[in-house]
Design a protein around this motif. Structure first.
Motif, PDB file in Angstrom:
ATOM      1  N   PHE A 105      -8.528   2.909   6.734  1.00  0.00           N
ATOM      2  CA  PHE A 105      -8.490   1.511   6.307  1.00  0.00           C
ATOM      3  C   PHE A 105      -8.498   1.360   4.786  1.00  0.00           C
ATOM      4  O   PHE A 105      -7.690   0.641   4.219  1.00  0.00           O
ATOM      5  CB  PHE A 105      -9.656   0.731   6.923  1.00  0.00           C
ATOM      6  CG  PHE A 105      -9.590  -0.746   6.667  1.00  0.00           C
ATOM      7  CD1 PHE A 105      -8.573  -1.506   7.202  1.00  0.00           C
ATOM      8  CD2 PHE A 105     -10.533  -1.363   5.868  1.00  0.00           C
ATOM      9  CE1 PHE A 105      -8.497  -2.871   6.958  1.00  0.00           C
ATOM     10  CE2 PHE A 105     -10.469  -2.728   5.626  1.00  0.00           C
ATOM     11  CZ  PHE A 105      -9.447  -3.478   6.167  1.00  0.00           C
ATOM     12  N   LEU A 106      -9.397   2.069   4.102  1.00  0.00           N
ATOM     13  CA  LEU A 106      -9.499   1.912   2.648  1.00  0.00           C
ATOM     14  C   LEU A 106      -9.585   3.231   1.880  1.00  0.00           C
ATOM     15  O   LEU A 106      -9.804   3.210   0.675  1.00  0.00           O
ATOM     16  CB  LEU A 106     -10.733   1.069   2.293  1.00  0.00           C
ATOM     17  CG  LEU A 106     -10.645  -0.414   2.622  1.00  0.00           C
ATOM     18  CD1 LEU A 106     -11.973  -1.090   2.342  1.00  0.00           C
ATOM     19  CD2 LEU A 106      -9.545  -1.076   1.831  1.00  0.00           C
ATOM     20  N   THR A 107      -9.419   4.359   2.527  1.00  0.00           N
ATOM     21  CA  THR A 107      -9.554   5.649   1.857  1.00  0.00           C
ATOM     22  C   THR A 107      -8.241   6.016   1.170  1.00  0.00           C
ATOM     23  O   THR A 107      -7.182   6.032   1.798  1.00  0.00           O
ATOM     24  CB  THR A 107      -9.916   6.749   2.872  1.00  0.00           C
ATOM     25  OG1 THR A 107     -11.079   6.331   3.585  1.00  0.00           O
ATOM     26  CG2 THR A 107     -10.186   8.059   2.186  1.00  0.00           C
ATOM     27  N   ILE A 108      -8.319   6.332  -0.116  1.00  0.00           N
ATOM     28  CA  ILE A 108      -7.134   6.722  -0.873  1.00  0.00           C
ATOM     29  C   ILE A 108      -6.812   8.181  -0.550  1.00  0.00           C
ATOM     30  O   ILE A 108      -7.691   9.036  -0.546  1.00  0.00           O
ATOM     31  CB  ILE A 108      -7.364   6.536  -2.385  1.00  0.00           C
ATOM     32  CG1 ILE A 108      -7.617   5.065  -2.695  1.00  0.00           C
ATOM     33  CG2 ILE A 108      -6.166   7.052  -3.179  1.00  0.00           C
ATOM     34  CD1 ILE A 108      -7.964   4.775  -4.137  1.00  0.00           C
ATOM     35  N   PRO A 135     -11.298  -4.372  -5.712  1.00  0.00           N
ATOM     36  CA  PRO A 135     -10.694  -5.075  -4.573  1.00  0.00           C
ATOM     37  C   PRO A 135     -11.652  -6.061  -3.901  1.00  0.00           C
ATOM     38  O   PRO A 135     -11.251  -7.169  -3.548  1.00  0.00           O
ATOM     39  CB  PRO A 135     -10.325  -3.942  -3.610  1.00  0.00           C
ATOM     40  CG  PRO A 135     -10.192  -2.739  -4.462  1.00  0.00           C
ATOM     41  CD  PRO A 135     -11.180  -2.920  -5.575  1.00  0.00           C
ATOM     42  N   ARG A 151      -7.133  -4.275   1.663  1.00  0.00           N
ATOM     43  CA  ARG A 151      -6.096  -3.240   1.513  1.00  0.00           C
ATOM     44  C   ARG A 151      -5.042  -3.624   0.477  1.00  0.00           C
ATOM     45  O   ARG A 151      -4.755  -2.838  -0.429  1.00  0.00           O
ATOM     46  CB  ARG A 151      -5.433  -2.939   2.849  1.00  0.00           C
ATOM     47  CG  ARG A 151      -6.235  -2.042   3.751  1.00  0.00           C
ATOM     48  CD  ARG A 151      -5.528  -1.807   5.071  1.00  0.00           C
ATOM     49  NE  ARG A 151      -4.224  -1.221   4.934  1.00  0.00           N
ATOM     50  CZ  ARG A 151      -3.979   0.083   5.043  1.00  0.00           C
ATOM     51  NH1 ARG A 151      -4.946   0.906   5.293  1.00  0.00           N
ATOM     52  NH2 ARG A 151      -2.753   0.541   4.903  1.00  0.00           N
ATOM     53  N   PRO A 152      -4.431  -4.815   0.566  1.00  0.00           N
ATOM     54  CA  PRO A 152      -3.430  -5.163  -0.448  1.00  0.00           C
ATOM     55  C   PRO A 152      -4.003  -5.209  -1.863  1.00  0.00           C
ATOM     56  O   PRO A 152      -3.355  -4.763  -2.811  1.00  0.00           O
ATOM     57  CB  PRO A 152      -2.935  -6.541  -0.019  1.00  0.00           C
ATOM     58  CG  PRO A 152      -3.257  -6.638   1.417  1.00  0.00           C
ATOM     59  CD  PRO A 152      -4.475  -5.810   1.641  1.00  0.00           C
ATOM     60  N   CYS A 190       0.840  -1.216   0.000  1.00  0.00           N
ATOM     61  CA  CYS A 190       0.000   0.000   0.000  1.00  0.00           C
ATOM     62  C   CYS A 190       0.864   1.251   0.000  1.00  0.00           C
ATOM     63  O   CYS A 190       0.667   2.167   0.789  1.00  0.00           O
ATOM     64  CB  CYS A 190      -0.981   0.003   1.160  1.00  0.00           C
ATOM     65  SG  CYS A 190      -2.168  -1.338   1.066  1.00  0.00           S
ATOM     66  N   LEU A 220      -2.835   4.835   1.294  1.00  0.00           N
ATOM     67  CA  LEU A 220      -4.136   4.898   1.948  1.00  0.00           C
ATOM     68  C   LEU A 220      -4.052   5.660   3.264  1.00  0.00           C
ATOM     69  O   LEU A 220      -3.032   5.653   3.938  1.00  0.00           O
ATOM     70  CB  LEU A 220      -4.651   3.486   2.217  1.00  0.00           C
ATOM     71  CG  LEU A 220      -4.777   2.564   1.010  1.00  0.00           C
ATOM     72  CD1 LEU A 220      -5.151   1.170   1.458  1.00  0.00           C
ATOM     73  CD2 LEU A 220      -5.777   3.088   0.021  1.00  0.00           C
ATOM     74  N   LYS A 221      -5.153   6.310   3.595  1.00  0.00           N
ATOM     75  CA  LYS A 221      -5.305   6.868   4.937  1.00  0.00           C
ATOM     76  C   LYS A 221      -6.512   6.160   5.529  1.00  0.00           C
ATOM     77  O   LYS A 221      -7.503   5.914   4.856  1.00  0.00           O
ATOM     78  CB  LYS A 221      -5.495   8.387   4.903  1.00  0.00           C
ATOM     79  CG  LYS A 221      -6.736   8.848   4.192  1.00  0.00           C
ATOM     80  CD  LYS A 221      -6.826  10.362   4.197  1.00  0.00           C
ATOM     81  CE  LYS A 221      -8.054  10.782   3.380  1.00  0.00           C
ATOM     82  NZ  LYS A 221      -8.151  12.204   3.225  1.00  0.00           N
ATOM     83  N   LYS A 247      -6.536  -3.444  -3.003  1.00  0.00           N
ATOM     84  CA  LYS A 247      -6.784  -2.065  -3.419  1.00  0.00           C
ATOM     85  C   LYS A 247      -5.473  -1.391  -3.826  1.00  0.00           C
ATOM     86  O   LYS A 247      -5.399  -0.718  -4.853  1.00  0.00           O
ATOM     87  CB  LYS A 247      -7.469  -1.278  -2.309  1.00  0.00           C
ATOM     88  CG  LYS A 247      -7.936   0.090  -2.769  1.00  0.00           C
ATOM     89  CD  LYS A 247      -8.907   0.688  -1.792  1.00  0.00           C
ATOM     90  CE  LYS A 247      -9.643   1.836  -2.428  1.00  0.00           C
ATOM     91  NZ  LYS A 247     -10.814   2.242  -1.677  1.00  0.00           N
ATOM     92  N   GLY A 248      -4.424  -1.581  -3.028  1.00  0.00           N
ATOM     93  CA  GLY A 248      -3.120  -1.024  -3.374  1.00  0.00           C
ATOM     94  C   GLY A 248      -2.603  -1.562  -4.695  1.00  0.00           C
ATOM     95  O   GLY A 248      -2.060  -0.811  -5.514  1.00  0.00           O
TER      96      GLY A 248
END
Length: 133
Positions: free
Chosen positions: A35-38, A58, A105-106, A21, A32-33, A108-109
């Motif tokens: 949990f899931l916010t870009i 994701p 998270r991974p 991430c 990310l900031k 999404k990253g």
């Protein structure tokens, strides 16, 4: 006064930056900031994350991957141990749900890193004929 040319950034592994991430351009700044916010931009290299829109990707990949692995584990557990159904409700199903949440998270990253490398952009539609006139 001469301007310095923009820094050339090496192409980084999308798998490495995505799973950690981290920023897809510099590999250092957090993507990310929360949990899931870009984030809006990378705090290290100032890359604008406006291009990043993984949407439901994701969640789809998490459910697909964990679904396959989870069902294999579920069936192996069911056929070898043959526990009562309440054990599955109390143990197996919560483990599968937790695993899906942990890999969001991974995934999404990774998807944002892939969008950066492949220069993904919103679709642009153009009519070649007289459609819609």
């Amino acid at each position: 006064m001469s301007e310095t040319p923009p820094a050339e950034w090496p192409r980084l592994s999308t798998l490495s930056t995505g799973l950690r991430c981290r920023c897809p351009r510099c590999g250092q700044g957090p993507l990310l900031k929360g949990f899931l916010t870009i984030r809006d931009a990378c705090p290290v290299c100032s890359l604008d994350y406006g291009f990043a829109e993984p949407a439901d990707g994701p969640a789809f990949f998490a459910m697909s991957a964990i679904g396959v692995v989870g069902m294999i584990a579920f069936m192996a557990f069911e056929f070898t141990v043959q526990p009562p159904i309440w054990v599955h409700f109390a143990v197996t199903f919560p483990l599968i749900a937790l695993a899906c949440v942990l890999v969001l998270r991974p995934f999404k990253g990774w998807l944002v890193s892939e969008q950066w490398i492949h220069k993904a952009a919103p679709p642009e539609w153009a009519s070649l004929g007289k459609h819609g006139e």
